[in-house]
Every structure is written in C-alpha cells, then in structure tokens.
Design an enzyme around this catalytic site. Structure first.
Site, short mmCIF file in Angstrom:
data_model
loop_
_atom_site.label_atom_id
_atom_site.label_comp_id
_atom_site.label_asym_id
_atom_site.label_seq_id
_atom_site.Cartn_x
_atom_site.Cartn_y
_atom_site.Cartn_z
N GLY A 14 130.41 79.46 1.46
CA GLY A 14 131.85 79.22 1.46
C GLY A 14 132.60 79.83 0.28
O GLY A 14 133.68 79.35 -0.07
N ASN A 16 134.13 82.71 0.18
CA ASN A 16 135.39 83.28 0.66
C ASN A 16 136.38 82.17 1.05
O ASN A 16 137.58 82.31 0.84
CB ASN A 16 135.15 84.23 1.83
N ARG A 68 128.08 78.07 24.55
CA ARG A 68 129.04 78.50 23.52
C ARG A 68 130.46 78.18 23.97
O ARG A 68 131.30 77.74 23.19
CB ARG A 68 128.92 80.00 23.26
N ILE A 95 128.20 84.19 17.37
CA ILE A 95 128.86 85.16 18.25
C ILE A 95 129.94 84.42 19.03
O ILE A 95 129.72 83.34 19.58
CB ILE A 95 127.85 85.81 19.20
N LEU A 96 131.13 85.01 19.06
CA LEU A 96 132.25 84.40 19.76
C LEU A 96 132.34 84.94 21.19
O LEU A 96 132.02 86.09 21.46
CB LEU A 96 133.56 84.71 19.03
N HIS A 112 133.86 91.69 6.55
CA HIS A 112 132.51 92.24 6.77
C HIS A 112 132.07 93.02 5.53
O HIS A 112 132.85 93.80 4.97
CB HIS A 112 132.52 93.17 7.99
#
Length: 204
Positions: A14, A16, A68, A95-96, A112
């Site tokens: 955490g 960021n 998901r 993964i979304l 990224h």
C-alpha cells in the site's frame, strides 16, 4: 464544489495508497478525497494503512464468491453508494472483467512499474532487468480490457544502474510511482486530463 471521489484498489503493502492519502491530506489533490480502499487480501498491510488514514474499506476473499463477476458486482455497488468518480489501481493483483472495466472506462487508471508497452503484466521490474535495458520507468495509464494495454497518461523514466538488483531498481521505481501517481490524480481532479481514442493530453 465537492472534490473528485476516489477509490483505490490494492493488494499489498500500500505504498502508493499511502502516497495518495498523504497528498490528499496535504491538499495536493485539488480537493479530491479517498472514499474507499478495495482489497482482496484481508491481511494485507494496505488495510491497516487505510484504517490509520480514516479511509473506509471493502475487503473480500475472492474464493468466497462464485466468480470474478460476482465480487465485481458487489464492488460496483460499494462504489456507487459512495459516488466514486475515479478508480486507481495501485498494486491490485486481480484481473478485472468487463463487468467493472466497461462502465468505468475513462475513470479507471493503473500504475505499472515499466515504460509501457514494454514489459507488461507481472514482474515488470524483473523483466526489464533481465532484458538488459538501460532505461525503464513507470507508466500511469487508463485501464481497458487488455493486460496493461490502455492509453498512456504519463510516464517517468528511471535509469538502470550497473550492478542493480531487482531490489535496488525496485526502490527507485517505487519512488517514481509515488511521485507520478499523485501528480496524475491531481491533474485528473483539476479537469486537466483529456482522453481521445488512444491519445491523452494534459494541461499544465
């Protein structure tokens, strides 16, 4: 006028998230507020960071859901309840699916640890080091349906030094992330970021 309402998705340390929370508390995000942390690992240190920052959390265990899509629908309900206008993926390791990507396209960004389109996916720092590049860096981009393929908002270069290990390079990469991500969020909150197709413009 209320500031931009932000949700941060994170799975790990955490750092960021902390950079964004600190920037918000210091008034560096144009009045934007962190409304929610979404985390898929209840034991992750970022959950404690959110508690200390006074940010509400939605913490879940993916294995407790049928798919998901099932937990993403629950996440969307949480986002809508808080009026979230921007999602920041900051070390979120899931993964979304289109269930959440499509309705939030143009309102979801990711940080990224490489200069995309080079070294997408996991282990971007190790990929760059193993390839032998002299310059790598950090990318903040919009999220689309691909693996780190969305339009680039901003990038920052980080030089690879002789003798770098994955750990030493990661230290400088993460420092760059913690500077670039709050800056991008601040520009979005200020209404200075425009997306047209694959091209992003930022007014200074």
């Amino acid at each position: 006028m209320a500031g931009l309402r932000i949700a941060v998705f994170a799975s790990g340390q955490g750092t960021n998230f902390q950079a964004l929370a600190d920037a918000a508390n210091q008034g560096r995000l144009e009045g934007a507020s962190l409304e929610l942390l979404v985390c898929d690992k209840p034991e992750a240190p970022v959950v404690e960071r959110a508690r200390l920052a006074g940010v509400e959390t939605f913490v879940f265990r993916p294995k407790e859901y049928a798919s998901r899509e099932a937990y993403e629908r629950e996440i969307i309900a949480e986002l809508q309840r808080r009026g979230v206008e921007l999602i920041v993926l900051a070390g979120y390791m899931r993964i979304l699916t289109p269930v959440i990507v499509e309705p939030f396209y143009g309102q979801m960004i990711n940080v990224h640890p490489a200069l995309l389109p080079a070294f997408p996916g996991v282990n971007g720092i190790k990929q760059a080091l193993d390839y032998g590049v002299k310059i790598t860096g950090v990318t903040v981009h919009y999220v689309d349906g691909g693996m780190d393929t969305g339009p680039v908002i901003a990038q920052r270069a980080v030089a690879v030094q002789d003798g770098d290990t994955e750990a030493t390079l990661a230290t400088r990469i993460h420092a760059a992330e913690q500077e670039l991500l709050p800056w991008v969020v601040q520009r979005i909150a200020a209404g200075a970021v425009k997306l047209a197709g694959r091209f992003v413009t930022i007014k200074e």
